[in-house]
Scaffold this active site. Structure first.
Site, short mmCIF file in Angstrom:
data_model
loop_
_atom_site.label_atom_id
_atom_site.label_comp_id
_atom_site.label_asym_id
_atom_site.label_seq_id
_atom_site.Cartn_x
_atom_site.Cartn_y
_atom_site.Cartn_z
N ASN A 1 2.83 -18.81 12.19
CA ASN A 1 1.88 -19.80 12.24
C ASN A 1 0.91 -18.84 11.35
OD1 ASN A 1 3.01 -22.03 13.09
ND2 ASN A 1 3.48 -20.75 15.07
N TYR B 1 -9.09 -17.82 14.78
CA TYR B 1 -8.62 -16.94 13.99
C TYR B 1 -9.54 -16.85 12.72
CZ TYR B 1 -4.67 -17.36 17.10
OH TYR B 1 -3.91 -17.91 17.88
N ASN C 1 2.04 -7.82 13.34
CA ASN C 1 0.79 -8.72 13.92
C ASN C 1 2.49 -10.06 14.06
OD1 ASN C 1 0.56 -11.24 15.28
ND2 ASN C 1 -1.72 -11.39 14.12
N ALA D 1 3.18 -15.31 17.89
CA ALA D 1 3.66 -15.38 19.38
C ALA D 1 4.96 -15.14 19.66
CB ALA D 1 4.54 -16.90 18.98
N GLU E 1 0.37 -2.01 15.91
CA GLU E 1 0.85 -3.90 16.75
C GLU E 1 -0.64 -3.95 16.66
OE1 GLU E 1 2.14 -4.84 20.81
OE2 GLU E 1 1.45 -6.63 20.93
N ARG F 1 -6.85 -14.11 27.33
CA ARG F 1 -6.63 -16.08 26.77
C ARG F 1 -5.99 -16.37 27.83
NH1 ARG F 1 -4.81 -16.69 20.61
NH2 ARG F 1 -4.77 -18.43 21.17
C1 DQA Z 1 -2.25 -13.90 17.83
C2 DQA Z 1 -2.06 -13.77 19.12
C3 DQA Z 1 -0.94 -14.54 19.79
O1 DQA Z 1 -0.92 -14.54 20.99
C4 DQA Z 1 -0.73 -15.80 19.25
O2 DQA Z 1 0.70 -16.50 19.53
C5 DQA Z 1 -0.68 -15.67 17.62
C6 DQA Z 1 -2.08 -14.80 17.18
C7 DQA Z 1 -3.12 -13.59 17.10
O3 DQA Z 1 -3.67 -12.00 16.43
O4 DQA Z 1 -4.49 -13.28 18.27
O5 DQA Z 1 -0.42 -16.99 16.61
O6 DQA Z 1 -1.20 -12.40 17.34
#
Ligand code: DQA
Length: 138
Positions: free
Chosen positions: A11, A23, A72, A75, A96, A105
């Site tokens: 995503n 985002y 990154n 999910a 990471e 969150r």
């Molecule tokens: C994410 C945080 C994750 O929990 C989420 O599923 C994402 C993006 C972030 O960059 O904030 O897709 O990795």
């Protein structure tokens, strides 16, 4: 010249369109162009996939020759034993990163299969999290 790669999981190809309140409204390509210009001393690549196995294949492909990986896993961070194992298996250090502050969150985002095997974690600084990841390797 240092060889670094940003690997983005599911995503994150929708950055700019996806939940911009969380985002941001910049696309990843727009952001990537600015960092490529800003760090000419780095050979910087980018890979994105929505598919868990493709992310593992890429980690294995670059993980014995590149100088650093900025990951990154989106999910999959919270679900993938396989990506966590791949990070443990390779030699290249992994930073990471997360765009949002995952600890502010839902509780399912507080757990990471990547963190125990990462060099470190950068969380919650928007797209700047990636840039901080690059700076770690410089
Ligand atoms: C994410 C945080 C994750 O929990 C989420 O599923 C994402 C993006 C972030 O960059 O904030 O897709 O990795």
């Amino acid at each position: 010249m240092k060889k670094l790669i940003i690997i983005n999981g599911p995503n994150l190809n929708l950055l700019g369109k996806r939940e911009p309140d969380i985002y941001g409204s910049l696309t990843f390509n727009e952001f990537f162009e600015t960092v490529v210009d800003k760090y000419p001393q780095v050979a910087l690549e980018h890979f994105q996939s929505n598919i868990e196995g493709e992310l593992i294949d890429k980690l294995q492909e670059v993980g014995f020759s590149y100088d650093g990986i900025i990951l990154n896993a989106a999910a999959y961070t919270h679900t993938s034993v396989g990506i966590g194992d791949a990070v443990a298996a390779i030699e290249t250090p992994v930073v990471e990163v997360h765009i949002s502050n995952t600890f502010d969150r839902e509780s399912f985002r507080h757990m990471s299969f990547i963190s125990p095997n990462a060099k470190g974690v950068i969380v919650g600084f928007g797209l700047q999290s990636y840039e901080l990841g690059i700076q770690i390797f410089l």
